[in-house]
Motif scaffolding. Structure first.
Motif, PDB file in Angstrom:
ATOM      1  N   UNK A 108       1.718  74.840  46.674  1.00 42.79           N
ATOM      2  CA  UNK A 108       1.558  74.275  44.770  1.00 42.79           C
ATOM      3  C   UNK A 108       0.519  73.862  44.745  1.00 42.79           C
ATOM      4  N   UNK A 109      -0.466  72.788  45.795  1.00 45.86           N
ATOM      5  CA  UNK A 109      -1.232  72.083  45.290  1.00 45.86           C
ATOM      6  C   UNK A 109      -2.534  73.349  45.336  1.00 45.86           C
ATOM      7  N   UNK A 110      -2.531  74.906  46.075  1.00 50.36           N
ATOM      8  CA  UNK A 110      -2.869  75.916  46.015  1.00 50.36           C
ATOM      9  C   UNK A 110      -3.054  76.577  44.468  1.00 50.36           C
ATOM     10  N   UNK A 111      -2.095  76.757  43.835  1.00 50.18           N
ATOM     11  CA  UNK A 111      -1.612  77.014  42.566  1.00 50.18           C
ATOM     12  C   UNK A 111      -2.193  76.237  41.712  1.00 50.18           C
ATOM     13  N   UNK A 171      -5.260  77.318  38.685  1.00 48.17           N
ATOM     14  CA  UNK A 171      -4.619  76.963  37.325  1.00 48.17           C
ATOM     15  C   UNK A 171      -5.477  75.710  36.477  1.00 48.17           C
ATOM     16  N   UNK A 172      -6.333  75.013  37.790  1.00 48.21           N
ATOM     17  CA  UNK A 172      -7.512  74.509  36.815  1.00 48.21           C
ATOM     18  C   UNK A 172      -6.998  72.316  36.970  1.00 48.21           C
ATOM     19  N   UNK A 232      -0.784  82.458  48.208  1.00 52.43           N
ATOM     20  CA  UNK A 232      -0.398  81.569  46.817  1.00 52.43           C
ATOM     21  C   UNK A 232      -1.035  83.518  45.859  1.00 52.43           C
ATOM     22  N   UNK A 233      -0.021  84.189  44.989  1.00 56.44           N
ATOM     23  CA  UNK A 233      -1.083  84.678  43.932  1.00 56.44           C
ATOM     24  C   UNK A 233      -0.898  83.926  42.825  1.00 56.44           C
TER      25      UNK A 233
END
Length: 565
Positions: free
Chosen positions: A105-108, A112-113, A240-241
């Motif tokens: 979740x942190x990487x996503x 996402x900015x 993640x993707x």
């Protein structure tokens, strides 16, 4: 003459906590406007991004039909998503950021900015990736983690792992200064709500199935967002993707009832068995939580369910008035009163999708014949060994067929899926080869539930049919082993209030020889001595366990053997 072989398997146990009825409460969330989490409204189904420039141009002018929406809708979605990425975001702090689920979740959020910070009690490999991506990370929990970043003086939101106690100092501080706090379920609901969510659930196989599905969809040009609770070597984002299409693939976890905040368009249930005994007192409690989950499927959506799993099939045991059989097609599919369709898969030919003639292939994986409602569709090849991975691939096939049912003919869709399934290399710590030294192969696997351990041992037997097995862990699971080593229990999120001792597990093992070696350094010494004393043997070592110091054993063993070679 062929050399004799030995397969040594080291298992790390997780704490078997006493059953408890209580569940951690859910923290209140923040208004969405504070975090810039708005996203374009989804289309009804899964639209597929065109792969060629000409196709993409036609889509942008509304020509053609992909999935359930027009090409113009897909182009508009991607255009708006690009604008969304450029909008000013905020700062999100993750407590327990080193875990597989929260780190994803942190990487996503980074992709996402968002500005991202996080803390955990010790460093993990997931934190390496996050640090390289620009996250600010802390070892230990302290209010110092809340010192200002560039966008604001304090975080706009705090996201906490299910393993974090509510008296954590960072949580208490956030509450005292009015920072909104989200448990993982609340955060997942917020970030997936505007997408076509494909939620992959089940007691076993979630990570591999979610990763396999994400890889196939991305390779087909779908451009999904995906969050998987394990590292996937073929993902540039690790676990993640961060695509810009309307579909979101998520590994949906039943622990702490986390998946009950979701509203999936497609829900996959790989199996249902009793697990997480600290949360679920008995098997019925597990079945009940999964039943609640599938009832959250959106109107017009799909349930993809393993018909070979007795626990999963119980989810279909609604009253007679709730189920309308699809007799006109001769299929086992049904339409429930919740207005979603159900498709089954498995090895039995009673399922909509099934596999037959399963045999090892030349890549060390599996080949099988795929059938749909009694009709042979294709030959499928996998790089991954084990019947459990055949089932995982069937779940992927059924999901893609449901997502893209209006795009092309079924045969055309499956032909594309077949090609990409044949190149999927798997997930880290799922029968992963760490390295080879002096003919000794060292494998690592995450399995910890008896069913998972049985599956990985059967996969090892398929790949290495003549080897002796050395195992470390629980008694009744390892009937095909020759030697068992039991290490001490690792308590990831529980305290040992019941005086549980892994020595008891070792004493219960019957059949193979067994020994209790509590310290991992002593296990390492034992394995090094064993391997070096039998240099003429072709040896395979399989290290199995979920978390704790068992995850360091494989790399340490490889380095130790390389140093003595």
């Amino acid at each position: 003459m062929a050399s004799s072989c030995a397969l040594l398997v080291a298992f790390g146990a997780t704490t078997a906590a006493a059953p408890a009825k209580s569940r951690p409460r859910r923290w209140a969330g923040a208004p969405r406007r504070r975090l810039g989490l708005s996203a374009p409204r989804r289309s009804r189904g899964g639209a597929l991004r065109a792969r060629s420039g000409d196709e993409r141009a036609r889509m942008s002018h509304g020509e053609g039909s992909l999935g359930f929406g027009s090409g113009g809708e897909v182009g508009k979605w991607e255009e708006e998503m690009e604008k969304e990425k450029k909008r000013k975001k905020g700062w999100v702090h993750f407590v327990g950021i080193g875990g597989s689920g929260v780190s994803a979740l942190a990487m996503l959020a980074l992709e996402q900015g968002f500005e991202v910070s996080g803390s955990d009690i010790k460093w993990s490999s997931f934190m390496d990736q996050l640090q390289r991506a620009g996250a600010r990370l802390f070892i230990g929990h302290s209010i110092a983690s809340f010192e200002g970043l560039t966008v604001s003086a304090q975080p706009d939101a705090v996201v906490i792992s299910s393993a974090i106690p509510k008296d954590n100092v960072e949580i208490l501080h956030a509450k005292s200064v009015g920072i909104p706090i989200y448990k993982r379920d609340g955060w997942l609901k917020m970030i997936t709500d505007k997408y076509n969510l494909i939620a992959v659930s089940g007691t076993h196989g979630k990570s591999t199935t979610a990763a396999m599905l994400s890889y196939v969809l991305d390779s087909m040009g779908d451009n999904p967002i995906a969050v998987v609770g394990a590292n996937v070597p073929q993902f540039s984002g690790g676990n993640i993707i961060s695509g810009s299409g309307p579909n979101f693939v998520l590994e949906a976890d039943e622990y702490d009832s986390c998946f009950l905040g979701l509203s999936p368009y497609i829900a996959v249930v790989t199996n249902v068995e009793w697990d997480h005994v600290d949360i679920f007192p008995d098997e019925g409690d597990v079945e009940n939580i999964f039943r609640q989950f599938v009832h959250r499927i959106r109107t017009g959506g799909h349930l993809i369910l393993c018909g070979d799993s007795p626990g999963a099939c119980k989810l279909l045991s609604e009253s007679a008035n709730d189920v309308v059989s699809n007799r006109s097609t001769g299929s086992s599919s049904a339409v429930l009163n919740h207005s979603y369709s159900t498709t089954t898969y498995g090895l039995s030919d009673n399922n909509d999708w099934c596999a037959s003639s399963i045999t090892p292939n030349s890549q060390g994986g599996q080949r099988y014949v795929l059938h749909y409602r009694g009709r042979k569709i294709a030959n499928i090849d996998l790089l991954l060994p084990g019947v459990h991975n055949v089932l995982n691939s069937l779940a992927v096939i059924a999901s893609v067929a449901a997502l893209h049912k209006d795009r092309n003919s079924l045969d055309s869709t499956i032909d594309s899926v077949r090609i990409h399934l044949s190149t999927f290399k798997g997930v880290s710590r799922r029968f992963e080869l760490l390295g080879t030294v002096n003919g000794c192969q060292i494998y690592d696997d995450y399995a910890h539930h008896p069913t998972e351990v049985r599956a990985v041992l059967q996969a090892a037997r398929q790949k290495f049919p003549s080897q002796a097995l050395w195992v470390v862990f629980q008694a009744h699971t390892f009937s095909i082993a020759d030697h068992v080593i039991v290490s001490e229990i690792y308590g990831g999120r529980e305290t040992n209030k019941w005086n549980a001792d892994a020595r008891d597990l070792s004493a219960l093992i019957s059949g193979p020889s067994a020994e209790y070696i509590p310290k991992m350094d002593d296990v390492l010494d034992k394995l090094v001595l064993k391997i070096l004393s039998e240099k003429n043997q072709e040896t395979v070592i399989l290290i199995i366990g979920s978390t704790g110091d068992i995850v360091t054993l494989g790399p340490k063993l490889l380095r130790a053997l390389q140093g003595k070679s």
